[in-house]
Design an enzyme around this catalytic site. Structure first.
Site, mmCIF file in Angstrom:
data_model
loop_
_atom_site.group_PDB
_atom_site.id
_atom_site.type_symbol
_atom_site.label_atom_id
_atom_site.label_comp_id
_atom_site.label_asym_id
_atom_site.label_seq_id
_atom_site.Cartn_x
_atom_site.Cartn_y
_atom_site.Cartn_z
ATOM 1 N N PRO A 150 0.873 -0.822 -0.364
ATOM 2 C CA PRO A 150 0.018 -0.177 0.079
ATOM 3 C C PRO A 150 1.428 1.333 0.173
ATOM 4 O O PRO A 150 0.931 2.642 1.008
ATOM 5 C CB PRO A 150 -1.087 0.192 1.441
ATOM 6 C CG PRO A 150 -0.016 -1.085 2.718
ATOM 7 C CD PRO A 150 0.803 -2.039 1.413
ATOM 8 N N CYS A 151 1.718 1.242 -1.271
ATOM 9 C CA CYS A 151 2.046 2.916 -1.448
ATOM 10 C C CYS A 151 1.554 4.307 -1.438
ATOM 11 O O CYS A 151 1.787 4.793 -0.884
ATOM 12 C CB CYS A 151 3.133 2.782 -2.204
ATOM 13 S SG CYS A 151 1.953 2.652 -3.881
ATOM 14 N N HIS A 152 -0.168 3.901 -1.941
ATOM 15 C CA HIS A 152 -0.937 5.067 -1.128
ATOM 16 C C HIS A 152 -0.958 5.705 -0.119
ATOM 17 O O HIS A 152 -1.277 6.651 0.314
ATOM 18 C CB HIS A 152 -2.172 4.818 -1.656
ATOM 19 C CG HIS A 152 -2.807 3.467 -1.069
ATOM 20 N ND1 HIS A 152 -2.529 1.823 -1.051
ATOM 21 C CD2 HIS A 152 -3.608 3.920 0.143
ATOM 22 C CE1 HIS A 152 -3.180 1.764 -0.574
ATOM 23 N NE2 HIS A 152 -3.833 2.643 -0.032
#
Length: 192
Positions: A150-152
């Site tokens: 989850p780089c968001h």
């Protein structure tokens, strides 16, 4: 004496690709028998951050073994459940290629609970490289498996949204989705 230094390529692993419709566009998932290798988002014109979906689907190989297709299907099912707010855990194996630093960052990103964000600088410090916030940003930008990794959830120090290879509107949507889903800050959706 002449020594042959040519590298011999290993045979390509069997691959599978599956696409799912979502509120944030078509999601194309690629897998090998080792795990998920890439997730791409497609815009209505078919373009992605890393090429076209059509090009990604045409892997030029015979039908993959059932276990490879099963890995891709498992990821598709888990992502669909996550997007439908019912999902609590990603268990699909991943198979990422990257530098040692990128892999440390990607591994750490999987520990950030849904509904929480961290700054690039905080992630840099957490992976043992204080002051490497730009390198963390580059690792996030090269993350081949968004959503599952989850780089968001990584934001600027002031909380503003910066950088997301699939478009800032998708990053905003994912963060809003996680906050609306009631998952809160105590639930980690990823196995480590």
């Amino acid at each position: 004496m002449i020594v042959n230094t040519a590298k011999v390529k290993a045979p390509a692993a069997p691959r599978a690709s599956i696409s799912i419709e979502s509120p944030i566009g078509l999601i194309n998932i690629e897998a090998t028998d080792e795990g998920i290798t890439a997730i791409h988002f497609a815009d209505p014109d078919g373009a992605t951050a890393h090429g076209s979906v059509a090009a990604r689907r045409n892997l030029g190989e015979a039908a993959p073994p059932l276990d490879v297709a099963g890995v891709a299907q498992q990821a598709a099912d888990e992502i669909a459940a996550y997007l439908g707010q019912a999902h609590t855990l990603f268990t699909t194996p991943i198979a990422t290629l990257g530098t040692a630093f990128q892999r440390r960052v990607w591994d750490f990103l999987r520990t950030i609970p849904a509904g929480e964000t961290m700054s690039y600088g905080a992630v840099a410090a957490a992976v043992g490289s204080p002051g490497a916030s730009r390198a963390v940003g580059m690792a996030c930008g090269r993350n081949p498996i968004p959503i599952i990794v989850p780089c968001h959830r990584v934001v600027a120090a002031d909380g503003s949204l910066h950088g997301f290879s699939a478009g800032l509107w998708r990053k905003e949507w994912l963060l809003e989705h996680e906050s609306v889903s009631g998952r809160g800050s105590s639930e980690n959706l990823w196995t480590t």
